[in-house]
Design an enzyme around this catalytic site. Structure first.
Site, PDB file in Angstrom:
ATOM      1  N   GLY A   1      47.449  82.059  77.576  1.00  0.00           N
ATOM      2  CA  GLY A   1      48.075  83.327  77.205  1.00  0.00           C
ATOM      3  C   GLY A   1      47.150  84.509  77.401  1.00  0.00           C
TER       4      GLY A   1
ATOM      5  N   GLY B   1      48.537  87.976  78.283  1.00  0.00           N
ATOM      6  CA  GLY B   1      49.487  88.586  77.369  1.00  0.00           C
ATOM      7  C   GLY B   1      48.862  89.680  76.521  1.00  0.00           C
TER       8      GLY B   1
ATOM      9  N   GLY C   1      46.066  88.240  74.406  1.00  0.00           N
ATOM     10  CA  GLY C   1      45.147  87.580  75.317  1.00  0.00           C
ATOM     11  C   GLY C   1      44.287  88.533  76.120  1.00  0.00           C
TER      12      GLY C   1
ATOM     13  N   TYR D   1      60.464  78.153  65.380  1.00  0.00           N
ATOM     14  CA  TYR D   1      59.148  78.580  65.857  1.00  0.00           C
ATOM     15  C   TYR D   1      58.074  78.264  64.827  1.00  0.00           C
ATOM     16  CZ  TYR D   1      55.395  81.925  66.941  1.00  0.00           C
ATOM     17  OH  TYR D   1      54.180  82.510  67.187  1.00  0.00           O
TER      18      TYR D   1
ATOM     19  N   LYS E   1      54.802  75.477  65.089  1.00  0.00           N
ATOM     20  CA  LYS E   1      53.401  75.824  64.860  1.00  0.00           C
ATOM     21  C   LYS E   1      52.808  75.012  63.712  1.00  0.00           C
ATOM     22  CE  LYS E   1      52.527  79.286  67.783  1.00  0.00           C
ATOM     23  NZ  LYS E   1      51.341  79.382  68.657  1.00  0.00           N
TER      24      LYS E   1
ATOM     25  N   ASN F   1      51.719  89.938  61.220  1.00  0.00           N
ATOM     26  CA  ASN F   1      52.337  90.661  62.325  1.00  0.00           C
ATOM     27  C   ASN F   1      51.293  91.507  63.054  1.00  0.00           C
ATOM     28  OD1 ASN F   1      54.408  89.927  60.353  1.00  0.00           O
ATOM     29  ND2 ASN F   1      55.815  91.068  61.641  1.00  0.00           N
TER      30      ASN F   1
ATOM     31  N   HIS G   1      58.504  92.867  68.709  1.00  0.00           N
ATOM     32  CA  HIS G   1      58.426  92.847  67.251  1.00  0.00           C
ATOM     33  C   HIS G   1      58.689  94.245  66.711  1.00  0.00           C
ATOM     34  CE1 HIS G   1      56.265  88.968  67.957  1.00  0.00           C
ATOM     35  NE2 HIS G   1      56.935  88.648  66.875  1.00  0.00           N
TER      36      HIS G   1
ATOM     37  N   ARG H   1      56.179  93.601  55.064  1.00  0.00           N
ATOM     38  CA  ARG H   1      55.369  92.898  56.048  1.00  0.00           C
ATOM     39  C   ARG H   1      53.928  93.378  55.932  1.00  0.00           C
ATOM     40  NH1 ARG H   1      59.265  90.378  55.850  1.00  0.00           N
ATOM     41  NH2 ARG H   1      60.701  89.728  57.513  1.00  0.00           N
TER      42      ARG H   1
END
Length: 322
Positions: free
Chosen positions: A22, A25, A28, A147, A151, A176, A190, A219
């Site tokens: 990744g 990304g 990443g 998801y 994980k 997040n 997101h 959050r």
């Protein structure tokens, strides 16, 4: 938040062969930028070369790169809408990537395997702040459960490989994430990049913004460069089996977030709430003390400061070239 938090050191990473899945990304690219600065011998497998859900491709990737450390960031993930549309794909792809990479890391003699998990693995009604000991106390929030469960299964695998094969596996659970280079596609992004894009576009069009839910869920948001610090500090300093939260410890409601982003972007229209749409998990806030105690991680970037940087990047890197 402190400005004197520990920082990753080049002494550990310099010259080491490191694979970052990744790596092209959002997170990443920030991780690979930092590893290059620290002198790592970096390998970034691309999806067009290696489909990490296919065993032969994973075997070939290890043969081609011979890593000493693997930092597994590759994932299929999105916001509430994307999770509702792709529950099977998100479960399968994340589970297969993690399982195959872990098994062939073992076969290839990889020295350390760092797996990025998610706080979506926590039970829907976890007591706030979330402590790692609560991870197995119930079922995740329904919209992102496949998801989150995938994980969580990889955490069990990492611990099992540590027990049976003495592999040095590390499992980290960030809150997040947001920051420059984030995904601003409204179908899969997101909440922070989605709100930034919606409010900038609405301001330009002179329209209002309609948001899902009622704004009451909370959050916790971690700036991308802070997460890079946490990942690399753990890769260097942490050798334990227990999962570790990475966060700020600061809880923010979606309504508060929307109002702050409106201020930062200059949006002056009305914000309306569509209460027929799901809220997601009611509250999220982490106890981040384990990361501080075990490898010296503390987040440094206040939310408003990080939002200003993110909005500035979006305007200069995405909107300006258009």
């Amino acid at each position: 938040m402190t400005t004197t938090a520990a920082q990753p050191s080049g002494e550990f990473f310099a010259g080491k062969r490191i694979v970052v899945t990744g790596g092209s990304g959002f997170l990443g690219t920030h991780v690979t930028d930092r590893l290059r600065e620290l002198g790592a011998d970096l390998q970034v497998p691309r999806s067009e070369q290696y489909d990490l859900t296919v065993e032969d491709a994973v075997k070939r990737m290890y043969h081609d790169t011979s890593p000493e450390i693997v930092i597994h960031l590759a994932a299929r993930v999105g916001g509430i809408g994307a999770n509702r549309k792709n529950p099977g794909a998100y479960w399968y792809d994340n589970l297969m990537m993690g399982a195959l990479l872990l098994e062939h890391a073992r076969r290839s003699g990889v020295g350390k395997f760092v797996q990025l998990g998610t706080i979506c693995s926590y039970p829907k009604f976890t007591p706030v702040p979330f402590e790692e000991k609560n991870l197995w106390d119930g079922y995740p929030e329904e919209t992102n459960a496949p998801y989150g469960i995938a994980k969580k299964a990889l955490l069990a695998g990492a611990q099992a490989y540590r027990d049976q094969y003495a592999m040095d596996t590390v499992f980290l659970m960030p809150v997040n994430l947001y920051g420059p280079r984030d995904n601003f596609d409204l179908e899969s992004s997101h909440v922070i990049p989605a709100l930034i894009r919606k409010m900038i576009e609405a301001q330009e069009a002179g329209t209002d913004v309609d948001l899902w839910g009622d704004g009451s869920p909370s959050r916790e948001f971690l700036y991308v460069e802070d997460l890079v610090d946490g990942l690399l500090l753990a890769a260097d300093r942490y050798e334990g089996a227990a999962p570790v939260n990475l966060g700020t410890g600061v809880e923010t409601t979606i309504r508060e977030l929307a109002e702050t982003i409106a201020e930062v972007t200059g949006f002056e229209g009305a914000i309306t709430w569509d209460t027929s749409m799901p809220n997601g998990q009611p509250r999220r806030q982490l106890d981040a003390s384990r990361a501080r105690e075990l490898f010296g991680f503390e987040a440094r970037t206040p939310l408003r400061e990080g939002l200003v940087r993110t909005v500035d990047w979006y305007r200069s890197a995405v909107l300006a070239p258009l």
